[in-house]
Design a protein around this motif. Structure first.
Motif, short mmCIF file in Angstrom:
data_model
loop_
_atom_site.label_atom_id
_atom_site.label_comp_id
_atom_site.label_asym_id
_atom_site.label_seq_id
_atom_site.Cartn_x
_atom_site.Cartn_y
_atom_site.Cartn_z
N ALA A 1 -0.77 15.80 -3.79
CA ALA A 1 0.48 15.34 -3.17
C ALA A 1 0.39 15.38 -1.66
CB ALA A 1 1.65 16.20 -3.65
N GLU A 2 -0.23 16.44 -1.10
CA GLU A 2 -0.40 16.53 0.35
C GLU A 2 -1.29 15.40 0.87
OE1 GLU A 2 0.04 21.35 1.11
OE2 GLU A 2 -1.93 20.49 0.70
N LEU A 3 -2.32 15.06 0.10
CA LEU A 3 -3.18 13.95 0.49
C LEU A 3 -2.41 12.63 0.52
CD1 LEU A 3 -5.98 12.80 1.16
CD2 LEU A 3 -6.43 12.67 -1.30
N LEU A 4 -1.55 12.43 -0.48
CA LEU A 4 -0.74 11.20 -0.51
C LEU A 4 0.26 11.17 0.64
CD1 LEU A 4 -0.08 10.88 -4.35
CD2 LEU A 4 -1.38 9.29 -2.92
N ILE A 5 0.81 12.34 1.01
CA ILE A 5 1.71 12.42 2.16
C ILE A 5 1.00 11.94 3.42
CG2 ILE A 5 2.84 14.05 3.73
CD1 ILE A 5 4.61 13.52 1.44
N ARG A 6 -0.23 12.41 3.60
CA ARG A 6 -0.99 12.00 4.80
C ARG A 6 -1.28 10.50 4.78
NH1 ARG A 6 -3.58 17.05 3.75
NH2 ARG A 6 -5.32 16.02 2.70
N LYS A 7 -1.63 9.98 3.60
CA LYS A 7 -1.91 8.54 3.49
C LYS A 7 -0.66 7.72 3.78
CE LYS A 7 -5.75 8.75 0.17
NZ LYS A 7 -6.22 8.37 -1.19
N MET A 8 0.49 8.15 3.24
CA MET A 8 1.74 7.41 3.49
C MET A 8 2.10 7.46 4.97
SD MET A 8 4.31 8.01 0.25
CE MET A 8 4.08 9.78 0.06
N ASP A 9 1.85 8.62 5.62
CA ASP A 9 2.15 8.75 7.05
C ASP A 9 1.29 7.79 7.87
OD1 ASP A 9 1.42 10.47 9.79
OD2 ASP A 9 3.52 10.57 9.19
N ARG B 1 9.92 12.06 5.42
CA ARG B 1 10.44 13.42 5.70
C ARG B 1 11.10 14.01 4.46
NH1 ARG B 1 11.58 11.19 10.87
NH2 ARG B 1 13.69 10.59 10.24
N GLU B 2 11.79 13.17 3.70
CA GLU B 2 12.40 13.66 2.46
C GLU B 2 11.34 14.10 1.46
OE1 GLU B 2 16.33 10.68 2.61
OE2 GLU B 2 14.89 10.59 0.97
N TYR B 3 10.25 13.30 1.36
CA TYR B 3 9.19 13.66 0.44
C TYR B 3 8.51 14.97 0.86
CZ TYR B 3 9.66 8.94 -1.44
OH TYR B 3 10.13 7.79 -2.02
N LYS B 4 8.32 15.16 2.17
CA LYS B 4 7.73 16.40 2.65
C LYS B 4 8.62 17.59 2.31
CE LYS B 4 5.12 14.43 6.54
NZ LYS B 4 5.00 14.37 8.02
N SER B 5 9.93 17.40 2.46
CA SER B 5 10.88 18.48 2.11
C SER B 5 10.81 18.81 0.63
CB SER B 5 12.30 18.05 2.50
OG SER B 5 13.24 19.04 2.10
N ASP B 6 10.74 17.76 -0.21
CA ASP B 6 10.62 17.99 -1.65
C ASP B 6 9.33 18.75 -1.98
OD1 ASP B 6 12.95 16.62 -2.02
OD2 ASP B 6 11.99 14.72 -2.57
N VAL C 1 0.84 -1.20 0.00
CA VAL C 1 0.00 0.00 0.00
C VAL C 1 0.88 1.25 0.00
CG1 VAL C 1 -1.73 1.28 1.31
CG2 VAL C 1 -1.87 -1.20 1.18
N PHE C 2 1.92 1.23 0.85
CA PHE C 2 2.83 2.38 0.91
C PHE C 2 3.54 2.57 -0.43
CE2 PHE C 2 5.16 5.45 3.46
CZ PHE C 2 6.33 5.64 2.72
N GLU C 3 3.94 1.48 -1.04
CA GLU C 3 4.61 1.57 -2.34
C GLU C 3 3.70 2.17 -3.39
OE1 GLU C 3 7.77 -2.18 -2.09
OE2 GLU C 3 5.97 -2.30 -3.32
N GLY C 4 2.41 1.82 -3.34
CA GLY C 4 1.47 2.39 -4.29
C GLY C 4 1.34 3.90 -4.11
N TYR C 5 1.22 4.35 -2.85
CA TYR C 5 1.16 5.79 -2.59
C TYR C 5 2.47 6.47 -3.03
CZ TYR C 5 -2.89 4.76 0.39
OH TYR C 5 -4.11 4.37 0.86
N GLU C 6 3.58 5.81 -2.76
CA GLU C 6 4.89 6.37 -3.10
C GLU C 6 5.04 6.55 -4.59
OE1 GLU C 6 8.24 3.82 -2.30
OE2 GLU C 6 9.33 5.50 -1.40
N ARG C 7 4.55 5.56 -5.35
CA ARG C 7 4.64 5.65 -6.81
C ARG C 7 3.80 6.83 -7.33
NH1 ARG C 7 2.75 1.11 -7.58
NH2 ARG C 7 4.70 -0.06 -7.45
#
Length: 221
Positions: free
Chosen positions: A48-56, A75-80, A4-10
């Protein structure tokens, strides 16, 4: 790693790459074209913010050994994403103040391009890691399928062997019954033979006695 995390990450990596491209395109455009790009950038930032919350949420639901590594990546993705948001704000501000392309480049476009290049590098690395993870998952599934097929074949062989043993047991049971019947028949025949022996013995004794009596009378007369 969680699928699931990999799907959000992709999905996040794809949106991040799209945002980087649109920021660069918006910074180099003006008028209605820039406003349209800015609107698309805002929409994708929300995604992207929604995906950040889902990954978290997904990362925090996993075991500590897995969660720690995923939170570092997050954290790296949030910084990006923050870098992209800052760049979008500069573009929006420049658009509202009607800043020319040359002024925008002088006020920090070079730094923005450097950040964009770094982000693209991270996106490429993330994409490569995802591809490797997908290959591992595919290989794991292949091995699982082969193991399942082998297990099914073994179970079928065991079933066939069980049927053969049951058939052999039934055959032996039938042989035991026939042997039992044969023993009974032989016992009955043995009794009859013994009885016949006594009868024949009695007949022979009677004949012998009769012969003796006849001879005695002949001798007497």
């Amino acid at each position: 790693m969680s699928e699931v995390f990999e799907g959000y990450e992709r999905q996040f990596s794809e949106i991040l790459a799209s945002l980087s491209q649109k920021c660069t395109s918006a910074a180099a455009s003006d008028g209605e074209q820039r406003r349209q790009k800015v609107s698309e950038i805002k929409s994708e930032i929300e995604d992207a913010e929604l995906l950040i919350r889902k990954m978290d949420l997904e990362a925090r639901s996993l075991q500590p050994s897995v969660k720690a590594g995923l939170l570092v990546k997050l954290r790296e993705y949030k910084s990006d994403l923050n870098n992209i948001k800052n760049e979008a704000k500069r573009i929006t501000s420049s658009n509202s103040k009607q800043v020319t392309r040359e002024e925008l480049l002088e006020s920090g476009m070079a730094d923005s391009l450097a950040v964009t290049s770094d982000q693209r590098g991270r996106v490429l690395m993330s994409t490569e890691r995802l591809a490797q993870s997908s290959d591992r998952i595919t290989e794991t599934r292949r091995v699982a399928l082969e193991t399942e097929e082998l297990g099914s074949s073994i179970l079928q062989d065991l079933h066939n062997q069980r049927q053969s043993l049951l058939h052999a047991h039934n055959s032996l049971h039938g042989v035991d019954e026939n042997v039992g019947k044969s023993k009974k028949i032989l016992a009955a025949m043995s009794k009859r033979i013994d009885r016949n022996k006594w009868i024949i013995g009695g007949v022979i004794a009677a004949l012998a006695f009769a012969i003796i009596v006849i001879l005695y009378f002949k001798i007497s007369h």
